[in-house]
Each structure stands twice: as structure tokens, then as C-alpha cells.
Scaffold this active site. Structure first.
Site, short mmCIF file in Angstrom:
data_model
loop_
_atom_site.label_atom_id
_atom_site.label_comp_id
_atom_site.label_asym_id
_atom_site.label_seq_id
_atom_site.Cartn_x
_atom_site.Cartn_y
_atom_site.Cartn_z
N TYR A 158 46.74 51.99 61.94
CA TYR A 158 47.47 51.06 61.13
C TYR A 158 47.65 51.81 59.86
O TYR A 158 46.70 51.78 59.24
CB TYR A 158 47.18 49.12 61.50
CG TYR A 158 48.10 48.23 60.35
CD1 TYR A 158 46.98 48.18 59.79
CD2 TYR A 158 48.81 47.65 60.81
CE1 TYR A 158 47.51 47.14 58.48
CE2 TYR A 158 49.02 46.89 59.95
CZ TYR A 158 48.94 46.24 58.74
OH TYR A 158 48.95 45.62 58.13
N ASP A 253 45.07 58.62 56.37
CA ASP A 253 45.11 57.24 55.73
C ASP A 253 43.60 57.09 55.21
O ASP A 253 43.17 57.12 56.41
CB ASP A 253 46.09 56.27 56.44
CG ASP A 253 45.96 54.63 55.98
OD1 ASP A 253 46.85 53.87 56.87
OD2 ASP A 253 45.48 54.62 54.66
N LYS A 281 41.48 49.39 49.41
CA LYS A 281 40.29 48.38 49.72
C LYS A 281 39.22 48.68 48.57
O LYS A 281 39.12 48.16 47.22
CB LYS A 281 39.73 49.20 50.86
CG LYS A 281 41.20 48.74 52.10
CD LYS A 281 40.51 48.86 53.03
CE LYS A 281 41.51 48.42 54.55
NZ LYS A 281 41.59 46.70 55.23
P1 KE4 Z 1 46.87 46.65 53.06
O1 KE4 Z 1 48.32 46.45 53.17
O2 KE4 Z 1 46.58 45.56 53.93
O3 KE4 Z 1 46.46 46.26 51.66
O4 KE4 Z 1 46.48 47.92 53.74
C1 KE4 Z 1 47.34 48.74 54.58
C2 KE4 Z 1 45.97 49.43 55.80
C3 KE4 Z 1 46.34 50.23 55.50
N1 KE4 Z 1 45.33 52.16 56.62
C4 KE4 Z 1 43.81 51.06 56.47
C5 KE4 Z 1 44.04 52.24 56.89
C6 KE4 Z 1 44.49 49.52 57.01
O5 KE4 Z 1 43.10 49.65 57.33
C7 KE4 Z 1 44.92 48.89 56.19
C8 KE4 Z 1 45.01 47.64 56.95
N2 KE4 Z 1 43.68 46.99 57.04
C9 KE4 Z 1 43.30 45.41 57.95
C10 KE4 Z 1 42.67 45.52 58.48
N3 KE4 Z 1 42.52 45.86 60.14
C11 KE4 Z 1 43.52 44.01 56.56
C12 KE4 Z 1 43.07 43.43 57.08
C13 KE4 Z 1 44.64 42.21 56.81
O6 KE4 Z 1 45.75 42.83 57.40
O7 KE4 Z 1 44.57 41.00 56.31
#
Ligand code: KE4
Length: 455
Positions: A158, A253, A281
């Protein structure tokens, strides 16, 4: 939880959650699903999402006053624990000088310098506000730099919710992906290939057929969005070689792995340098901060230095920048990663022993302080094997741990995160809680998971 004895932990029953229940009802009236990010709604595990009132160290407290040892950690950012005094002090100091200027500040330069000093492949960086924005911008930049349109991602990985990356595997391995959400036009995913994770041969076949069209391979160097799935030996290096051979860019990523699995992230841990890296993060210490960066010759194409447009009102926000600087400086102290490794290994071994003692067959994957317990007896190396997990068993385990004061990810396909605030005592009480929770899972399943899965 922090004050509970092992006996109390295992005799604990369902907690009072009346205030979370009424809060959830109120929230559902005014926000879709009552949440601002879907996974928080407990849809995958059922029950009432806990509305959190405060956090301190490794413990969060819900609005009913229940304490939980927290292994979500805001999905990765809280590597120092909640309300860490240096981070809070830095935020307060920055806020007292003004929250946002929309003008350059020296703190942004400082944070950029800290990133470049730590992350092996990063020579120049752009600060943004979310992992989605980082990945979306890195893809646009890779397409501009190469003059190509196709992008490769991996099933189960993701990269945020930008249209081009909300893609599921197409019908055949070598066909383009199809949108994984309504509202995403087929045209925007028509240039995205989706391959199985940890399958270098599939990548080889794809490049053999479409290599000249591929701008970038986008990969989580340790997958964290199908649960924790480490790269097979040689997988990342193989992708590096394919990209070099076909003049495509390799994009890591590291939004989740960055500054977590090693000071310089997975690229330091595995010794493979991508061309671009997405970060987030931990980088913001809990405030909205993310970044993309990499080779100078690529990054100098980004506006206003170059023609590739990308912008953001709150990019490099003073409070988020202050929190990020304080977090990275704290992580640079002696033995931080060694302590995280020791505590995470203690947790993983304890969980494995507890599952084995209860006769519940699970698979544990871990890289540093990110880990996952899959309720399957099979090795988990990709999306297909991850989805052999018994999600009902996971849901039972999740609630049994919640009743014992341990807050896990409300989905089988997420990671647990250990912070520097997770003391040995909290790890030991978590393992004690798991012993009771696995026993509950074993009792609840009419046949042990292993037998059911054996067929
Ligand atoms: P954000 O747009 O949520 O800040 O980041 C997206 C993203 C991009 N790349 C990786 C590897 C990620 O894990 C994420 C977001 N992770 C999720 C948890 N699996 C965030 C939690 C959520 O969506 O509420």
C-alpha cells in the site's frame, strides 16, 4: 494494564466501553463510518472502536478510563512512545513562535539535513504532509524523469490512496491493474502493473515484455500492509538489477520502514540503494510530516528547480518539522536500535511460545520493531499466503487481548509496532495476556486451526 498483575490480566473480562460507544454513535452522525481513516472503525474485527483520550509512553487510555499497552503506535510514527517529553517540548516551543508561515524556515533545512545524513541513497529531499503525497509525487517525478508512463507495484503493498496506486492485480500477471476503488477511472490505473511480492521471475517476465515502458518499480522494502512480510534474500537486489538494465527507477516506499528498521531504514538494513525513497510516519513523530527524496539529478527536476510540479500549503510545517527533528535526534542516541531489537525479539519469542503452548498454529514475521502474527500455519511470503490467515481467529485474539489491556492492530493485515517506551515489564505482561488470549482462541475454534488449514 501497566499496574495489573499477570493474574489480573488473565482474569480481566470485557471492559466498560459505554463512553466509546456513545462517542462512536456521535461520530458516525457527522463523519463517514465515524472515523477519519477506515481501519480505525474496527470493521475487520468487529466491536466498538476505542476512542482514545490520552497516551503516555507505551500506554493509551480510552475515554472510559481503560489503559492499554499500545502496539498500533499511530500505525508506526510513535517509535518513542506517546507524549515523549523531548518531542512535546519541541512542538510547544515551535508553536509559541507561530504555527505556520508559508515561507521557508531554517528548521526545514535542518530536518532535510538529518534525513540526508541518515538515509544512504538520499541526496536531496522534498518535505510533504503524508505518505500518500510522498508516493504520488515520487511516481510523477519518476514518470517525468524517464519520459515513461508505466509503474509497477506489488500485490498487498500500500502506498496511500492516490488514484494511480489504488490498484488490484489485473486478470493476468502481465496485464495492467484495475481500480480497487469506485471513483478511480480505469484510465488512471491503466499504466499500473501489479505483481506478486517476492517473485523476481514475475518481475523478469514483465520487464521482458514491457521494460521500455516502465518508469518505476514502487516497492515496500519490507511489506507492512499485508501484515509484516520481509523481502526474500535477493529480491530487492534483483529489482535493482532489473531497473538498471531497463533504465527504470527503483522507488522504495519507506513510509513505514524508514528510521524504524534501522537508522537509515530498510535500504541501510539490506544494503540496496533505490533511486527515490518515500518517507513518513516516524519522520514526523506523530505530526503530519512525510517526504520523498533521492538522487540529486532526479530531485532537481522538482519545481521550482525543475518542471515537475508539486506543492503544499503546510509542507515543512514548523510544528511537524520540530517534532521530526526531535524524534530523529532522540533516535540517534546510543543503543536505541539495539534496545528496540532486543525488546521486539523478546515479544516475538514470547508470542510464539504462548501460541505453541495453547496449541494455536500461527506464523510470526518480524523485521526489527515491526512484526505480525498470522493465524495460518503456512509461511507468509506474499499476499496470497498472507490471505490464508484465519481472520476470525485473529478477531477473537484481538478482542481477547483488548480485554486484557493490549491494543493490537484491528486487522490481521497490519503490523504491531514496538517503541522505546515498551519496557521489559510491559512486554512480559503482553506475553502473559497472549497466553490467555491464545487459549481463548483455541477454545473458541471447534478444531485447532492447524487441522482446518491442513487440507
Ligand atoms: P498516509 O497517506 O496514510 O500518511 O501514508 C500512506 C502510506 C504509504 N506507504 C506506506 C508503506 C504506508 O504504510 C502508508 C500508510 N499505512 C497505513 C497503515 N497500514 C496507515 C493507516 C491508515 O490508513 O489509517
Amino acid at each position: 494494564m501497566s499496574g495489573m498483575t499477570v493474574r489480573e490480566v488473565n482474569e480481566a473480562g470485557p471492559r466498560t466501553v459505554t463512553k466509546s460507544e456513545s462517542a462512536f454513535k456521535a461520530a458516525q452522525d457527522v463523519m463517514p463510518g465515524g472515523v477519519n481513516s477506515p481501519v480505525r472503525a474496527f470493521g475487520a474485527v468487529g466491536g466498538t472502536p476505542r476512542f482514545i483520550g490520552k497516551g503516555s509512553g507505551a500506554v493509551v487510555t480510552d475515554v472510559d478510563g481503560n489503559d492499554y499497552t499500545d502496539y498500533v503506535g499511530s500505525w508506526g510514527p510513535m517509535i518513542l512512545g506517546h507524549a515523549e517529553e523531548r518531542v512535546v517540548a519541541a512542538i510547544n516551543k515551535a508553536a509559541a513562535r507561530g504555527c505556520s508561515f508559508g515561507a521557508p524556515t531554517e528548521a526545514e533545512t535542518r530536518l532535510a539535513e538529518l534525513i540526508i545524513a541518515r538515509v544512504p541513497s538520499v541526496e536531496m529531499v522534498r518535505l510533504v504532509n503524508s505518505g500518500t503525497e510522498a508516493a504520488m509525487s515520487a511516481v510523477r517525478l519518476a514518470r517525468a524523469f524517464t519520459g515513461r508512463d508505466a509503474v509497477v507495484k506489488f500485490e498487498g503493498c500500500y502506498h496511500g490512496h492516490a488514484d494511480a496506486l489504488l490498484v488490484q492485480a489485473g486478470s493476468g500477471l502481465l496485464t495492467f491493474g484495475t481500480p480497487s476503488s469506485p471513483g478511480v477511472p480505469a484510465g488512471t490505473t491503466g499504466d499500473t502493473f501489479v505483481l506478486p511480492y517476492n517473485d523476481p521471475q514475475a518481475a523478469e517476465r514483465l520487464f521482458a515484455r514491457h521494460g521500455e515502458r516502465i518508469a518505476a518499480v514502487l516497492v515496500e522494502p519490507v511489506a507492512g500492509n499485508m501484515g509484516c512480510v520481509p523481502p526474500r534474500d535477493g529480491f530487492l537486489g534483483y529489482l535493482r538489477g532489473l531497473c538498471d538494465k531497463h533504465e527504470a527507477l527503483l522507488v522504495f516506499d519507506e513510509v513505514m520502514t524508514g528510521f524504524r528498521v534501522a537508522p537509515g531504514g530498510a535500504q541501510e538494513l539490506f544494503g540496496i540503494e533505490p533511486d527515490l525513497t518515500c518517507m513518513g510516519k516516524v519522520l514526523g513523530g506523530g505530526l503530519p510530516m512525510a517526504a520523498y527524496g533521492g538522487r540529486r539529478d532526479i530531485m532537481e527536476r522538482v519545481s521550482p528547480a525543475g518542471p515537475v510540479y508539486q506543492a503544499g500549503t503546510l509542507s515543512g510545517n514548523p510544528l511537524a518539522t520540530a517534532a521530526g527533528i526531535a524524534t530523529l535526534e532522540a533516535l540517534a542516541e546510543e543503543n536505541v536500535y539495539e534496545t528496540l531489537e532486543a525488546r521486539s525479539a523478546k515479544l516475538a519469542h514470547g508470542l510464539a511460545d504462548a501460541a505453541r503452548h495453547a496449541g494455536v498454529q500461527v506464523t510470526h514475521n518480524r523485521v526489527g520493531s515491526m512484526l505480525c502474527t498470522f493465524f495460518t500455519h503456512r509461511p507468509v511470503t506474499d499476499y496470497a499466503s498472507a490471505t490464508t490467515s484465519d481472520v476470525r481467529a485473529y478477531a477473537r485474539f484481538f478482542h481477547a487481548m483488548l480485554d486484557r489491556g493490549v491494543y493490537l492492530a484491528p486487522s490481521q493485515f497490519e503490523c504491531m509496532f514496538v517503541s522505546t517506551a515498551h519496557t521489559d515489564e510491559l512486554i512480559e505482561s503482553t506475553v502473559a495476556a497472549a497466553a490467555g488470549a491464545f487459549a481463548e482462541v483455541a477454545r473458541a475454534s471447534t478444531d485447532p486451526i492447524g487441522e482446518r488449514m491442513a487440507t
